[in-house]
Design an enzyme around this catalytic site. Structure first.
Site, PDB file in Angstrom:
ATOM      1  N   LYS A 164     -11.732 -24.347  18.499  1.00 10.81           N
ATOM      2  CA  LYS A 164     -12.476 -24.662  19.728  1.00 10.81           C
ATOM      3  C   LYS A 164     -11.857 -25.913  20.319  1.00 10.81           C
ATOM      4  O   LYS A 164     -11.263 -26.716  19.608  1.00 10.81           O
ATOM      5  CB  LYS A 164     -13.953 -24.941  19.405  1.00 10.81           C
ATOM      6  CG  LYS A 164     -14.855 -24.679  20.573  1.00 10.81           C
ATOM      7  CD  LYS A 164     -15.203 -23.210  20.652  1.00 10.81           C
ATOM      8  CE  LYS A 164     -15.951 -22.864  21.887  1.00 10.81           C
ATOM      9  NZ  LYS A 164     -16.503 -21.490  21.799  1.00 10.81           N
ATOM     10  N   ASP A 181     -15.011 -21.017  27.894  1.00 18.91           N
ATOM     11  CA  ASP A 181     -16.331 -21.263  27.301  1.00 18.91           C
ATOM     12  C   ASP A 181     -17.138 -21.909  28.429  1.00 18.91           C
ATOM     13  O   ASP A 181     -16.773 -21.746  29.606  1.00 18.91           O
ATOM     14  CB  ASP A 181     -16.214 -22.175  26.063  1.00 18.91           C
ATOM     15  CG  ASP A 181     -17.470 -22.142  25.199  1.00 18.91           C
ATOM     16  OD1 ASP A 181     -17.670 -21.180  24.451  1.00 18.91           O
ATOM     17  OD2 ASP A 181     -18.289 -23.089  25.290  1.00 18.91           O
TER      18      ASP A 181
HETATM   19  N1  GLU Z   1     -15.910 -19.120  24.042  1.00 21.71           N
HETATM   20  C1  GLU Z   1     -16.140 -17.771  23.619  1.00 21.71           C
HETATM   21  C2  GLU Z   1     -16.851 -17.795  22.276  1.00 21.71           C
HETATM   22  O1  GLU Z   1     -17.643 -18.662  22.026  1.00 21.71           O
HETATM   23  C3  GLU Z   1     -14.883 -16.920  23.671  1.00 21.71           C
HETATM   24  C4  GLU Z   1     -13.740 -17.407  22.855  1.00 21.71           C
HETATM   25  C5  GLU Z   1     -12.440 -16.616  23.025  1.00 21.71           C
HETATM   26  O2  GLU Z   1     -12.431 -15.625  23.745  1.00 21.71           O
HETATM   27  O3  GLU Z   1     -11.470 -17.035  22.400  1.00 21.71           O
HETATM   28  O4  GLU Z   1     -16.720 -16.934  21.458  1.00 21.71           O
END
Ligand code: GLU
Length: 447
Positions: A124, A164
């Site tokens: 993240k 996100d």
């Molecule tokens: N931010 C999204 C999640 O919490 C998607 C992450 C992504 O597609 O890599 O899963």
């Protein structure tokens, strides 16, 4: 291993990292029993290794605003775990972003990605940059400055960021533009959530919300309940809530509430297609105010300042906004108003007291890492399409997404069915994700 002992050490080491400690505690409590049946995990100190990220990059992001003033933010990328695949996870741009928040999100992402059945590790990233009130040019300059630092930490087989909170298709476009310039390679697989004409998967924007509704549908079906005609309250009005509103309506449910940081809009007759489209306009405005819906649709949406979506009577609650957005008091209010199901779409959207209340009061509950995994799963499908230099049609992506969500639901049932026949979806999701990552770590040795 004893959850208490590990938590005591982490609390002493990271006393201020509340969200991270909360996320770790929830997972450790769920897996403790299963873990202790595997002495080989204990010997390899799997848990002690798994709770720490592999590495964290922290960098300064300096950019110039529309008034010509120099602004400085902090940027981060937490590469949490790469046991089952390259690091994968979104970028969050929000004023409240801290290392603790990104550590909790990266930790959760590791298990979520394991549930998708696709080979993706957990990561993240993000920044304390606040998109609220920023112009399009400012967003672009910020994204470019952010990528100037991040570009050589990522790659299609190394670490693949995505969107996100505060990062959608527009931001991914600006980030990719700068990446391409710096890397001098047209590596579309380095980011997911791209535009449809340059490597983005069809349905990626809708995927988190669609996947959440597929999961909710399977959960209700297992409990013998039909989603048709049920009243749904959603929090937020961003990308995730938008996709959820489309699919909930398509499945015959009625979305009666959406909310924002300013309050809630009650929509007694259910949200319409026009109103769902308008959610995208609201997101693009960077105003972050749900009241705009009531201003645009004064006969259909009724705004109350300072109230949450959980104050509106509903059958199904879908938190789609931010961590800890639903408290124990909210859970009690939902129950008093007749709600019988809460599927967490945001990451860790419910406070521990709310989850306990749901579980002890007969309200069906499923955690974010299972419910919202459709977003990252479709990112995984986007990576496959990029690697093959092809793009699939909507029907193909949707069918794959649906089958992944069905499999996640099955994994939760397999690992979460209790002796009395009830299903603990929190346990189920945590144990299923953990077993896969732990086994891979074990097989790859002490690294
Ligand atoms: N931010 C999204 C999640 O919490 C998607 C992450 C992504 O597609 O890599 O899963």
């Amino acid at each position: 291993m004893r959850t208490q002992d590990i938590m005591a050490k982490l609390q002493a080491k990271y006393p201020l990292e509340k969200e991270y400690l909360q996320a770790v505690q929830e997972v450790l409590e769920s897996i403790e029993e299963v873990y202790n049946q595997h002495p080989e995990f204990e010997q390899a100190k799997i848990v002690e290794r798994m709770v720490e990220p592999d590495r964290i990059f922290t960098f300064r992001v300096t950019w110039v605003d529309d008034r010509g003033e120099v602004q400085t933010n902090l940027g981060y990328r937490v590469q949490f775990n790469s046991a089952i695949g390259p690091y994968k996870g979104g970028l969050r741009f929000h004023r409240a972003v801290t290392p603790s928040m990104l550590k909790f999100l990266g930790f959760e992402q590791t298990f979520k990605n394991a549930l998708t059945t696709l080979p993706m590790g957990g990561a993240k990233g993000g920044s304390d940059f606040d998109p609220k009130g920023k112009s399009d040019d400012e967003i672009m300059r910020f994204c470019q400055a952010f990528m100037l630092e991040l570009w050589n930490c990522i790659g299609p087989d190394q670490d693949i960021p995505a969107g996100d909170v505060g990062v959608g298709g527009r931001e991914i476009g600006y980030l990719y533009g700068m990446y391409k310039k710096l890397a001098r390679q047209y590596n579309t697989g380095v980011l997911t959530g791209k535009g449809g004409t340059w490597g983005g998967s069809i349905l990626r924007p809708e995927a988190t919300g669609f996947g959440a509704l597929y999961f909710t549908h399977h959960l209700l079906e297992k409990a013998g309940i039909d989603i048709k005609g049920k009243k749904v309250a959603l929090s937020g009005f961003g990308n995730v809530a938008w996709g959820a509103a489309i699919k909930a309506t398509e499945l015959g449910a009625k979305v009666v509430a959406i909310s924002g940081p300013d309050g809630v809009c009650h929509i007694p007759d259910g949200i319409t297609k026009d109103m769902i489209d308008y959610m995208l306009v609201m997101r693009a405005s960077n105003r972050d105010m749900v009241e705009d819906m009531a201003t645009a649709y004064p006969d259909k949406a009724f705004f109350t300042a300072g109230k949450k979506a959980w104050s509106i009577p509903c059958d199904i609650a879908l938190p789609c906004a931010f961590q800890n957005e639903l408290s124990e008091d909210d859970a009690k209010e939902l129950k008093a108003n007749g709600c019988f199901c809460c599927c967490e779409v945001s990451n860790m959207g419910c406070q521990p007291g709310a989850i306990q209340y749901f579980q002890h009061n007969g309200i069906l509950f499923a955690p974010g890492k299972a419910v919202n995994a459709g977003g990252v799963a479709t990112s995984g499908l986007e990576m496959t399409q990029n690697a093959e230099h092809i793009s699939w049609e909507a029907g193909e992506v949707d069918a794959k997404l649906h089958s992944i969500m069905k499999s996640i639901h099955e994994q939760c049932v397999k690992f979460g069915t209790q002796p009395d026949g009830s299903i603990d979806y929190v346990k189920g999701a945590n144990i299923a994700g953990f077993m896969k990552v732990a086994q891979a770590m074990l097989e790859q040795g002490t690294i």
